[in-house]
Design a protein around this motif. Structure first.
Motif, PDB file in Angstrom:
ATOM      1  N   PHE A  62       0.818  -1.204  -0.014  1.00 22.93           N
ATOM      2  CA  PHE A  62       0.189  -0.042  -0.002  1.00 22.93           C
ATOM      3  C   PHE A  62       0.742   1.270   0.030  1.00 22.93           C
ATOM      4  CE2 PHE A  62      -2.232  -3.456   1.927  1.00 22.93           C
ATOM      5  CZ  PHE A  62      -3.590  -3.325   1.684  1.00 22.93           C
ATOM      6  N   PHE A  63       0.508   2.138  -0.895  1.00 21.21           N
ATOM      7  CA  PHE A  63       1.511   3.421  -0.751  1.00 21.21           C
ATOM      8  C   PHE A  63       0.500   4.671  -1.060  1.00 21.21           C
ATOM      9  CE2 PHE A  63       3.288   0.020  -3.404  1.00 21.21           C
ATOM     10  CZ  PHE A  63       4.551   0.115  -3.101  1.00 21.21           C
ATOM     11  N   LEU A  64       0.711   5.626  -0.029  1.00 19.89           N
ATOM     12  CA  LEU A  64       0.179   6.889   0.066  1.00 19.89           C
ATOM     13  C   LEU A  64       1.032   7.986  -0.700  1.00 19.89           C
ATOM     14  CD1 LEU A  64      -2.282   9.037   0.899  1.00 19.89           C
ATOM     15  CD2 LEU A  64      -0.863   9.135   2.918  1.00 19.89           C
ATOM     16  N   LEU A  65       0.693   8.254  -1.725  1.00 22.28           N
ATOM     17  CA  LEU A  65       1.613   9.446  -2.585  1.00 22.28           C
ATOM     18  C   LEU A  65       1.065  10.793  -2.246  1.00 22.28           C
ATOM     19  CD1 LEU A  65       3.667  10.049  -4.835  1.00 22.28           C
ATOM     20  CD2 LEU A  65       1.725  10.033  -6.471  1.00 22.28           C
ATOM     21  N   GLU A  66       2.216  11.509  -1.242  1.00 17.57           N
ATOM     22  CA  GLU A  66       1.807  12.398  -0.516  1.00 17.57           C
ATOM     23  C   GLU A  66       2.127  13.766  -1.321  1.00 17.57           C
ATOM     24  OE1 GLU A  66       3.032  12.343   3.432  1.00 17.57           O
ATOM     25  OE2 GLU A  66       2.840  10.178   3.527  1.00 17.57           O
ATOM     26  N   ASN A  67       3.337  13.671  -2.120  1.00 19.71           N
ATOM     27  CA  ASN A  67       3.544  14.631  -2.976  1.00 19.71           C
ATOM     28  C   ASN A  67       4.225  14.308  -4.231  1.00 19.71           C
ATOM     29  OD1 ASN A  67       4.338  17.414  -2.840  1.00 19.71           O
ATOM     30  ND2 ASN A  67       6.636  16.849  -3.352  1.00 19.71           N
ATOM     31  N   GLY A  68       4.306  14.998  -5.222  1.00 20.71           N
ATOM     32  CA  GLY A  68       4.916  14.775  -6.410  1.00 20.71           C
ATOM     33  C   GLY A  68       4.165  14.041  -7.595  1.00 20.71           C
TER      34      GLY A  68
ATOM     35  N   LEU B 210      -7.045  11.135  -4.849  1.00 20.91           N
ATOM     36  CA  LEU B 210      -7.817  11.459  -3.407  1.00 20.91           C
ATOM     37  C   LEU B 210      -8.361  12.729  -3.440  1.00 20.91           C
ATOM     38  CD1 LEU B 210      -5.342   9.754  -0.761  1.00 20.91           C
ATOM     39  CD2 LEU B 210      -7.480   8.744  -1.967  1.00 20.91           C
ATOM     40  N   LYS B 211      -9.370  12.851  -2.791  1.00 24.08           N
ATOM     41  CA  LYS B 211     -10.052  14.321  -2.402  1.00 24.08           C
ATOM     42  C   LYS B 211      -9.309  14.676  -1.461  1.00 24.08           C
ATOM     43  CE  LYS B 211     -14.447  13.566  -4.632  1.00 24.08           C
ATOM     44  NZ  LYS B 211     -16.089  13.500  -4.335  1.00 24.08           N
ATOM     45  N   LYS B 212      -9.319  16.130  -1.182  1.00 25.77           N
ATOM     46  CA  LYS B 212      -8.660  16.643   0.186  1.00 25.77           C
ATOM     47  C   LYS B 212      -9.036  16.042   1.389  1.00 25.77           C
ATOM     48  CE  LYS B 212      -7.496  21.230   2.050  1.00 25.77           C
ATOM     49  NZ  LYS B 212      -7.623  22.748   1.963  1.00 25.77           N
TER      50      LYS B 212
ATOM     51  N   LEU C 271      -7.884  12.187   5.992  1.00 26.39           N
ATOM     52  CA  LEU C 271      -8.290  10.986   6.827  1.00 26.39           C
ATOM     53  C   LEU C 271      -7.131   9.986   6.583  1.00 26.39           C
ATOM     54  CD1 LEU C 271     -10.351   9.535   8.401  1.00 26.39           C
ATOM     55  CD2 LEU C 271     -11.459   8.772   6.517  1.00 26.39           C
ATOM     56  N   ILE C 272      -6.733   9.434   5.700  1.00 26.97           N
ATOM     57  CA  ILE C 272      -5.781   8.444   5.354  1.00 26.97           C
ATOM     58  C   ILE C 272      -4.521   8.933   5.831  1.00 26.97           C
ATOM     59  CG2 ILE C 272      -4.451   6.987   3.571  1.00 26.97           C
ATOM     60  CD1 ILE C 272      -6.975   6.830   1.880  1.00 26.97           C
ATOM     61  N   SER C 273      -4.136  10.064   5.563  1.00 25.42           N
ATOM     62  CA  SER C 273      -2.660  10.418   5.948  1.00 25.42           C
ATOM     63  C   SER C 273      -2.539  10.412   7.456  1.00 25.42           C
ATOM     64  CB  SER C 273      -2.523  11.942   5.592  1.00 25.42           C
ATOM     65  OG  SER C 273      -1.222  12.541   5.873  1.00 25.42           O
ATOM     66  N   GLY C 274      -3.705  10.842   8.468  1.00 23.11           N
ATOM     67  CA  GLY C 274      -3.866  10.678   9.841  1.00 23.11           C
ATOM     68  C   GLY C 274      -3.410   9.286  10.191  1.00 23.11           C
TER      69      GLY C 274
ATOM     70  N   ALA D  75      -8.029  -0.712   5.796  1.00 16.38           N
ATOM     71  CA  ALA D  75      -9.518  -0.717   5.730  1.00 16.38           C
ATOM     72  C   ALA D  75      -9.910   0.300   4.991  1.00 16.38           C
ATOM     73  CB  ALA D  75      -9.994  -0.921   7.182  1.00 16.38           C
ATOM     74  N   LEU D  76      -9.185   1.410   5.108  1.00 16.15           N
ATOM     75  CA  LEU D  76      -9.350   2.994   4.665  1.00 16.15           C
ATOM     76  C   LEU D  76      -9.431   2.680   3.177  1.00 16.15           C
ATOM     77  CD1 LEU D  76      -8.037   5.493   7.033  1.00 16.15           C
ATOM     78  CD2 LEU D  76     -10.574   5.163   6.655  1.00 16.15           C
ATOM     79  N   VAL D  77      -8.217   2.086   2.578  1.00 14.44           N
ATOM     80  CA  VAL D  77      -8.033   1.901   1.294  1.00 14.44           C
ATOM     81  C   VAL D  77      -9.089   0.974   0.680  1.00 14.44           C
ATOM     82  CG1 VAL D  77      -6.315   0.919  -0.619  1.00 14.44           C
ATOM     83  CG2 VAL D  77      -5.562   2.312   1.369  1.00 14.44           C
ATOM     84  N   ILE D  78      -9.368  -0.209   1.201  1.00 14.27           N
ATOM     85  CA  ILE D  78     -10.377  -0.944   0.921  1.00 14.27           C
ATOM     86  C   ILE D  78     -11.521  -0.540   0.387  1.00 14.27           C
ATOM     87  CG2 ILE D  78     -11.927  -3.041   1.154  1.00 14.27           C
ATOM     88  CD1 ILE D  78      -9.241  -4.129   2.692  1.00 14.27           C
ATOM     89  N   SER D  79     -12.140   0.593   1.556  1.00 15.48           N
ATOM     90  CA  SER D  79     -13.439   1.103   1.291  1.00 15.48           C
ATOM     91  C   SER D  79     -13.637   2.155   0.346  1.00 15.48           C
ATOM     92  CB  SER D  79     -13.439   2.246   2.851  1.00 15.48           C
ATOM     93  OG  SER D  79     -12.705   3.189   2.825  1.00 15.48           O
ATOM     94  N   LEU D  80     -12.239   2.543  -0.080  1.00 17.86           N
ATOM     95  CA  LEU D  80     -12.190   3.590  -1.395  1.00 17.86           C
ATOM     96  C   LEU D  80     -12.593   2.674  -2.799  1.00 17.86           C
ATOM     97  CD1 LEU D  80      -9.051   5.748  -0.770  1.00 17.86           C
ATOM     98  CD2 LEU D  80     -11.444   6.532  -0.684  1.00 17.86           C
ATOM     99  N   TYR D  81     -11.752   1.545  -2.632  1.00 18.00           N
ATOM    100  CA  TYR D  81     -12.154   0.651  -3.932  1.00 18.00           C
ATOM    101  C   TYR D  81     -13.651   0.125  -4.071  1.00 18.00           C
ATOM    102  CZ  TYR D  81      -7.254   0.627  -5.261  1.00 18.00           C
ATOM    103  OH  TYR D  81      -5.976   1.044  -5.880  1.00 18.00           O
ATOM    104  N   LEU D  82     -14.225  -0.097  -2.650  1.00 16.62           N
ATOM    105  CA  LEU D  82     -15.382  -0.709  -2.661  1.00 16.62           C
ATOM    106  C   LEU D  82     -16.495   0.395  -3.128  1.00 16.62           C
ATOM    107  CD1 LEU D  82     -15.456  -2.917   0.384  1.00 16.62           C
ATOM    108  CD2 LEU D  82     -15.546  -3.559  -1.687  1.00 16.62           C
ATOM    109  N   GLU D  83     -16.157   1.752  -2.473  1.00 13.46           N
ATOM    110  CA  GLU D  83     -16.861   2.687  -3.106  1.00 13.46           C
ATOM    111  C   GLU D  83     -16.853   3.007  -4.698  1.00 13.46           C
ATOM    112  OE1 GLU D  83     -16.915   7.602  -2.446  1.00 13.46           O
ATOM    113  OE2 GLU D  83     -15.872   6.460  -0.704  1.00 13.46           O
TER     114      GLU D  83
END
Length: 285
Positions: A48-54, A120-122, A127-130, A160-168
């Motif tokens: 899992f990766f959270l691309l925060e910048n770039g 991701l929206k702001k 939320l995921i960043s936290g 779980a947060l990432v899965i919820s995005l894919y399910l949405e």
């Protein structure tokens, strides 16, 4: 010329201290030469990766994705990937094995295929960043008595947060038609048996339904018959092996369940638009 190996390289996250969980935040400015980064590989766990910048350009199973922050990226353990380009990248990453995943989450992840990167929206990014920040903080608290439990639970919250995005994105699962339910079950079985089971009748038997009904369900849900999906999944694995290993085409055909090499070669050519050797040579450039 790129050097090939006998098999697709697997990153085992050697030297980690967290028993099946690897968490880090990295800036690509701090990493070694680009030649090392662009080496194709697959991980031995869920990534899992959270691309925060770039901005980063990835190739995942021969599909290119140019991803701008903020975004999340999920990759199955068997997906082959490599970095093609990047600019000012800051990313938080999580590698977690099956044993540390919540069993319900593991089942859901197996159903997310293909898993395309998600912008991701702001609000969602915050939320995921936290959650990611919490994982990173717990990963540094090794002396705590409940260290591994805290790390495992916080990382599962990230998952779980990432899965919820894919399910949405895929829509509500409680409103699936009978056709979609059967197709979903078929794809789950296919992922485990594509190399050994080629006949639609065998999949129908595993699902305790008739072959015509299985074909009806799958074609209604996807637009393509069962045979199409079996062949597509097999040829994807063939492409991985042709590109990332030096096994002969005959060896690959045999490994993927085809004793008849000429048939395999014709099938690959019909689906890919080129012969297996032409595909290998094209991707060696």
């Amino acid at each position: 010329m790129r050097k090939r190996t006998t098999s697709i390289p697997v990153n085992h996250f050697d030297g980690e201290l967290n028993a099946g969980i690897f968490v880090e935040k990295i800036s690509f400015k701090d990493l070694p030469g680009f030649e090392e980064l662009e080496r194709p590989e697959r991980h031995d766990r869920h990534s899992f990766f959270l691309l925060e910048n770039g901005t980063i350009t990835l190739e995942i199973d021969f599909k290119k994705y140019k991803i701008r922050s903020p975004a999340v990226i999920y990759m199955h353990p068997n997906q082959v990937h490599r970095i093609l380009a990047f600019e000012n990248v800051m990313v938080s990453s999580l590698g977690i094995n099956n044993e540390n995943l919540n069993p319900a989450y593991l089942k859901l992840l197996e159903e997310i295929t293909p898993a395309k990167p998600l912008l991701l929206k702001k609000e969602t990014f915050s939320l995921i960043s936290g959650a990611v920040s919490l994982c990173l903080r717990f990963s540094k608290r090794n002396p705590d008595k409940l260290y591994h439990s805290l790390l495992k639970d916080s990382c599962n919250a990230w998952v779980a947060l990432v899965i919820s995005l894919y399910l949405e994105q895929s829509g509500p699962t409680d409103k699936l038609s009978r056709f979609e339910v059967v197709t979903k079950a078929f794809k789950e079985i296919l992922e485990h048996h594509y190399a050994t089971v080629k006949r639609p009748a065998a999949y129908a038997q595993k699902l305790n339904i008739s072959t015509p009904y299985l074909n009806e369900c799958v074609k209604n849900a996807t637009g393509y018959p069962v045979t199409y999906h079996i062949q597509q999944r097999t040829i994807l694995e063939a492409k991985r092996l042709l590109y990332h290993s030096d096994r002969s085409v005959k060896e690959i055909a045999f490994e993927l369940g085809y004793d008849n090499y000429p048939y395999f070669s014709r099938l690959f050519t019909n689906i890919s638009g080129m012969t297996p050797l032409a595909f290998r040579n094209k991707n060696l450039d």
